[in-house]
Scaffold this motif. Structure first.
Motif, PDB file in Angstrom:
ATOM      1  N   ALA A  24       0.845  -1.326  -0.024  1.00 13.18           N
ATOM      2  CA  ALA A  24      -0.099  -0.043   0.006  1.00 13.18           C
ATOM      3  C   ALA A  24       0.748   1.157   0.081  1.00 13.18           C
ATOM      4  O   ALA A  24       0.538   2.235  -0.820  1.00 13.18           O
ATOM      5  N   LEU A  27       2.353   1.690  -3.482  1.00 12.35           N
ATOM      6  CA  LEU A  27       1.438   2.263  -4.376  1.00 12.35           C
ATOM      7  C   LEU A  27       1.140   3.796  -4.248  1.00 12.35           C
ATOM      8  O   LEU A  27       0.861   4.443  -5.226  1.00 12.35           O
ATOM      9  N   TRP A  44      -1.312   3.704 -13.414  1.00 10.95           N
ATOM     10  CA  TRP A  44      -2.158   2.435 -13.782  1.00 10.95           C
ATOM     11  C   TRP A  44      -1.633   1.698 -14.822  1.00 10.95           C
ATOM     12  O   TRP A  44      -2.336   0.469 -14.969  1.00 10.95           O
ATOM     13  N   GLN A  50      -0.451  -2.716 -11.203  1.00 13.54           N
ATOM     14  CA  GLN A  50      -1.514  -3.793 -11.118  1.00 13.54           C
ATOM     15  C   GLN A  50      -1.152  -5.123 -10.361  1.00 13.54           C
ATOM     16  O   GLN A  50      -2.160  -5.604  -9.424  1.00 13.54           O
ATOM     17  N   LEU A  53      -1.062  -4.234  -6.537  1.00 19.97           N
ATOM     18  CA  LEU A  53      -2.610  -3.959  -6.058  1.00 19.97           C
ATOM     19  C   LEU A  53      -3.406  -5.271  -5.948  1.00 19.97           C
ATOM     20  O   LEU A  53      -3.673  -5.405  -4.965  1.00 19.97           O
ATOM     21  N   THR A  56      -1.716  -6.709  -2.822  1.00 24.48           N
ATOM     22  CA  THR A  56      -2.070  -6.087  -1.461  1.00 24.48           C
ATOM     23  C   THR A  56      -3.631  -6.452  -1.193  1.00 24.48           C
ATOM     24  O   THR A  56      -3.858  -6.787   0.084  1.00 24.48           O
TER      25      THR A  56
END
Length: 230
Positions: A24, A27, A44, A50, A53, A56
Protein backbone atom coordinates in the motif's frame (compact mmCIF):
# COMPACT_ATOMS: atom_id res chain seq x y z
CA UNK A 1 -15.85 -14.10 20.87
CA UNK A 2 -12.45 -13.38 19.38
CA UNK A 3 -10.94 -16.19 17.27
CA UNK A 4 -8.27 -18.35 18.89
CA UNK A 5 -5.04 -17.35 17.15
CA UNK A 6 -2.20 -19.73 17.83
CA UNK A 7 1.46 -18.73 17.46
CA UNK A 8 1.58 -19.82 13.80
CA UNK A 9 -1.51 -17.81 12.91
CA UNK A 10 -0.18 -14.78 14.76
CA UNK A 11 3.13 -14.90 12.89
CA UNK A 12 1.35 -15.38 9.58
CA UNK A 13 -1.07 -12.53 10.27
CA UNK A 14 1.67 -10.11 11.33
CA UNK A 15 3.82 -10.97 8.33
CA UNK A 16 0.98 -10.64 5.86
CA UNK A 17 -0.15 -7.38 7.43
CA UNK A 18 3.38 -6.01 6.95
CA UNK A 19 3.28 -7.19 3.34
CA UNK A 20 0.00 -5.33 2.80
CA UNK A 21 1.44 -2.18 4.35
CA UNK A 22 4.54 -2.36 2.14
CA UNK A 23 2.40 -2.77 -0.97
CA UNK A 24 0.00 0.00 0.00
CA UNK A 25 2.83 2.42 0.83
CA UNK A 26 4.63 1.67 -2.44
CA UNK A 27 1.44 2.15 -4.44
CA UNK A 28 0.69 5.42 -2.65
CA UNK A 29 4.19 6.76 -3.34
CA UNK A 30 4.09 5.77 -7.01
CA UNK A 31 0.62 7.22 -7.46
CA UNK A 32 1.57 10.50 -5.79
CA UNK A 33 4.68 10.83 -7.96
CA UNK A 34 2.68 10.16 -11.12
CA UNK A 35 -0.03 12.66 -10.20
CA UNK A 36 2.56 15.34 -9.40
CA UNK A 37 4.48 14.91 -12.65
CA UNK A 38 3.84 16.59 -15.99
CA UNK A 39 1.46 15.04 -18.47
CA UNK A 40 -1.25 12.45 -17.80
CA UNK A 41 -1.11 10.25 -14.72
CA UNK A 42 -0.16 6.85 -16.12
CA UNK A 43 0.73 4.84 -13.03
CA UNK A 44 -2.18 2.48 -13.65
CA UNK A 45 -0.86 1.18 -17.00
CA UNK A 46 2.15 -0.58 -15.47
CA UNK A 47 2.20 -4.27 -14.59
CA UNK A 48 4.08 -3.29 -11.44
CA UNK A 49 1.17 -1.26 -10.11
CA UNK A 50 -1.46 -3.78 -11.14
CA UNK A 51 0.38 -6.79 -9.68
CA UNK A 52 1.08 -4.99 -6.42
CA UNK A 53 -2.55 -3.92 -6.17
CA UNK A 54 -3.66 -7.53 -6.68
CA UNK A 55 -1.13 -8.67 -4.09
CA UNK A 56 -2.17 -6.10 -1.50
CA UNK A 57 -5.89 -6.73 -1.86
CA UNK A 58 -5.50 -10.51 -1.87
CA UNK A 59 -3.30 -10.66 1.21
CA UNK A 60 -5.51 -8.17 3.02
CA UNK A 61 -8.40 -10.56 2.37
CA UNK A 62 -6.32 -13.45 3.76
CA UNK A 63 -5.56 -11.42 6.90
CA UNK A 64 -9.24 -10.66 7.42
CA UNK A 65 -10.07 -14.30 6.83
CA UNK A 66 -7.58 -15.39 9.51
CA UNK A 67 -8.81 -12.81 12.02
CA UNK A 68 -12.33 -14.12 11.55
CA UNK A 69 -11.14 -17.59 12.52
CA UNK A 70 -11.56 -19.27 9.12
CA UNK A 71 -10.17 -22.73 8.56
CA UNK A 72 -7.22 -23.77 6.37
CA UNK A 73 -6.98 -22.30 2.91
CA UNK A 74 -8.62 -24.55 0.34
CA UNK A 75 -7.38 -25.55 -3.10
CA UNK A 76 -8.92 -22.52 -4.81
CA UNK A 77 -7.26 -20.01 -2.48
CA UNK A 78 -3.93 -21.78 -2.76
CA UNK A 79 -4.12 -21.64 -6.56
CA UNK A 80 -5.13 -17.96 -6.44
CA UNK A 81 -2.26 -17.26 -4.07
CA UNK A 82 0.08 -19.00 -6.51
CA UNK A 83 -1.13 -16.71 -9.30
CA UNK A 84 -0.70 -13.56 -7.24
CA UNK A 85 2.75 -14.71 -6.10
CA UNK A 86 3.81 -15.45 -9.67
CA UNK A 87 2.72 -12.00 -10.87
CA UNK A 88 4.65 -10.16 -8.18
CA UNK A 89 7.72 -12.32 -8.85
CA UNK A 90 7.40 -11.41 -12.53
CA UNK A 91 7.38 -7.75 -11.46
CA UNK A 92 10.53 -8.11 -9.38
CA UNK A 93 12.39 -10.26 -11.89
CA UNK A 94 11.63 -8.13 -14.96
CA UNK A 95 12.45 -4.89 -13.20
CA UNK A 96 15.68 -5.93 -11.54
CA UNK A 97 17.07 -8.05 -14.39
CA UNK A 98 15.79 -6.20 -17.46
CA UNK A 99 14.69 -2.64 -16.73
CA UNK A 100 17.04 -1.47 -13.98
CA UNK A 101 20.06 -3.50 -15.05
CA UNK A 102 22.53 -1.46 -17.18
CA UNK A 103 23.70 -4.70 -18.85
CA UNK A 104 20.21 -5.43 -20.17
CA UNK A 105 19.17 -4.45 -23.71
CA UNK A 106 15.93 -3.16 -22.19
CA UNK A 107 17.60 -0.93 -19.62
CA UNK A 108 15.63 2.30 -19.18
CA UNK A 109 17.93 5.22 -18.51
CA UNK A 110 16.37 7.65 -16.06
CA UNK A 111 17.55 10.90 -14.50
CA UNK A 112 16.51 9.72 -11.06
CA UNK A 113 17.47 6.42 -9.51
CA UNK A 114 15.39 3.37 -10.35
CA UNK A 115 15.49 2.49 -6.69
CA UNK A 116 13.46 5.24 -5.05
CA UNK A 117 11.83 4.24 -1.77
CA UNK A 118 8.50 3.39 -3.36
CA UNK A 119 10.22 1.56 -6.23
CA UNK A 120 12.13 -0.57 -3.72
CA UNK A 121 8.89 -1.43 -1.96
CA UNK A 122 7.12 -2.46 -5.17
CA UNK A 123 10.02 -4.15 -6.98
CA UNK A 124 12.09 -5.66 -4.16
CA UNK A 125 10.29 -5.80 -0.83
CA UNK A 126 6.88 -7.11 -1.88
CA UNK A 127 8.29 -9.79 -4.25
CA UNK A 128 10.67 -11.06 -1.56
CA UNK A 129 7.99 -11.04 1.13
CA UNK A 130 5.53 -12.82 -1.16
CA UNK A 131 8.12 -15.50 -1.88
CA UNK A 132 8.83 -15.94 1.84
CA UNK A 133 5.12 -16.24 2.54
CA UNK A 134 4.91 -18.85 -0.20
CA UNK A 135 7.71 -20.85 1.37
CA UNK A 136 6.68 -20.69 5.01
CA UNK A 137 2.94 -20.08 5.33
CA UNK A 138 -0.12 -21.87 4.12
CA UNK A 139 -0.94 -25.46 3.17
CA UNK A 140 0.98 -27.21 0.43
CA UNK A 141 0.22 -29.92 -2.07
CA UNK A 142 -2.77 -28.61 -4.06
CA UNK A 143 -0.92 -27.34 -7.13
CA UNK A 144 -0.32 -29.16 -10.38
CA UNK A 145 1.60 -28.32 -13.55
CA UNK A 146 -1.57 -27.14 -15.28
CA UNK A 147 -1.72 -24.21 -12.86
CA UNK A 148 1.50 -22.82 -14.36
CA UNK A 149 -0.31 -22.57 -17.70
CA UNK A 150 -3.53 -21.18 -16.22
CA UNK A 151 -1.63 -18.45 -14.39
CA UNK A 152 -0.42 -17.04 -17.72
CA UNK A 153 -3.95 -15.80 -18.50
CA UNK A 154 -3.44 -12.47 -16.76
CA UNK A 155 -0.02 -11.65 -18.31
CA UNK A 156 -1.58 -12.46 -21.69
CA UNK A 157 -4.52 -10.17 -20.96
CA UNK A 158 -2.08 -7.45 -19.89
CA UNK A 159 -0.17 -7.89 -23.17
CA UNK A 160 -3.39 -7.41 -25.16
CA UNK A 161 -4.21 -4.33 -23.07
CA UNK A 162 -0.73 -2.78 -23.48
CA UNK A 163 -0.55 -3.34 -27.23
CA UNK A 164 -4.11 -2.19 -27.86
CA UNK A 165 -3.65 0.92 -25.77
CA UNK A 166 -0.33 1.69 -27.47
CA UNK A 167 -1.99 1.50 -30.87
CA UNK A 168 -4.62 4.12 -30.02
CA UNK A 169 -3.03 6.64 -27.62
CA UNK A 170 -1.54 9.79 -29.09
CA UNK A 171 0.10 11.41 -26.06
CA UNK A 172 2.08 10.37 -23.01
CA UNK A 173 3.55 6.89 -22.72
CA UNK A 174 2.36 4.68 -25.57
CA UNK A 175 4.01 1.45 -24.45
CA UNK A 176 4.82 0.93 -20.75
CA UNK A 177 7.88 -1.27 -21.34
CA UNK A 178 10.63 -1.22 -24.01
CA UNK A 179 10.16 -4.89 -24.90
CA UNK A 180 6.55 -4.02 -25.88
CA UNK A 181 7.46 -0.95 -27.92
CA UNK A 182 5.95 -1.77 -31.30
CA UNK A 183 6.61 1.75 -32.58
CA UNK A 184 10.35 1.38 -31.99
CA UNK A 185 10.92 -2.33 -32.65
CA UNK A 186 8.01 -3.55 -34.76
CA UNK A 187 5.57 -6.37 -34.15
CA UNK A 188 8.07 -9.05 -35.18
CA UNK A 189 10.64 -8.19 -32.52
CA UNK A 190 7.96 -7.58 -29.90
CA UNK A 191 6.49 -11.02 -30.69
CA UNK A 192 9.91 -12.61 -30.15
CA UNK A 193 10.33 -10.69 -26.89
CA UNK A 194 6.94 -11.83 -25.66
CA UNK A 195 7.60 -15.48 -26.53
CA UNK A 196 10.82 -15.47 -24.53
CA UNK A 197 9.14 -13.72 -21.61
CA UNK A 198 6.18 -16.10 -21.69
CA UNK A 199 8.57 -19.04 -21.57
CA UNK A 200 10.35 -17.51 -18.60
CA UNK A 201 7.06 -16.81 -16.81
CA UNK A 202 5.93 -20.39 -17.39
CA UNK A 203 9.17 -21.74 -15.95
CA UNK A 204 8.78 -19.44 -12.96
CA UNK A 205 5.27 -20.77 -12.42
CA UNK A 206 6.56 -24.33 -12.68
CA UNK A 207 9.12 -23.43 -10.04
CA UNK A 208 6.34 -22.43 -7.66
CA UNK A 209 4.47 -25.65 -8.36
CA UNK A 210 7.65 -27.67 -7.75
CA UNK A 211 8.28 -25.91 -4.44
CA UNK A 212 4.68 -26.49 -3.42
CA UNK A 213 4.86 -30.22 -4.09
CA UNK A 214 8.30 -30.64 -2.57
CA UNK A 215 7.33 -28.83 0.63
CA UNK A 216 4.14 -30.87 0.81
CA UNK A 217 6.15 -34.11 0.79
CA UNK A 218 8.73 -32.86 3.29
CA UNK A 219 6.06 -31.50 5.65
CA UNK A 220 3.96 -34.68 5.73
CA UNK A 221 1.95 -35.53 7.77
CA UNK A 222 1.18 -31.81 8.24
CA UNK A 223 -2.25 -30.53 7.27
CA UNK A 224 -2.52 -30.09 3.51
CA UNK A 225 -5.28 -29.12 1.13
CA UNK A 226 -7.23 -31.68 -0.85
CA UNK A 227 -5.12 -33.25 -3.58
CA UNK A 228 -6.22 -32.92 -7.19
CA UNK A 229 -5.03 -34.93 -10.21
CA UNK A 230 -2.76 -33.50 -12.90
Amino acid sequence: MAPDLGPDRVRRTVFRSALCLAGAAGLAGTTAESLAGPGPAEFWIYFTVQSNLLLTVFFAALVVRTLRGAGPEGAFLVAAKGAVTLYILITGTVFNLLLANPASPFYQQQKESHYTWHSVLLHVVTPLMALLDWLFFGPKGALRRRHAVQWLAYPLAYLVFALTRGAVVTRGTRYPYPFLDVAGSGYGQVSVNCLFLAGGFYLLGLGLVTLDRRYARSAAPAVAVVQTPD
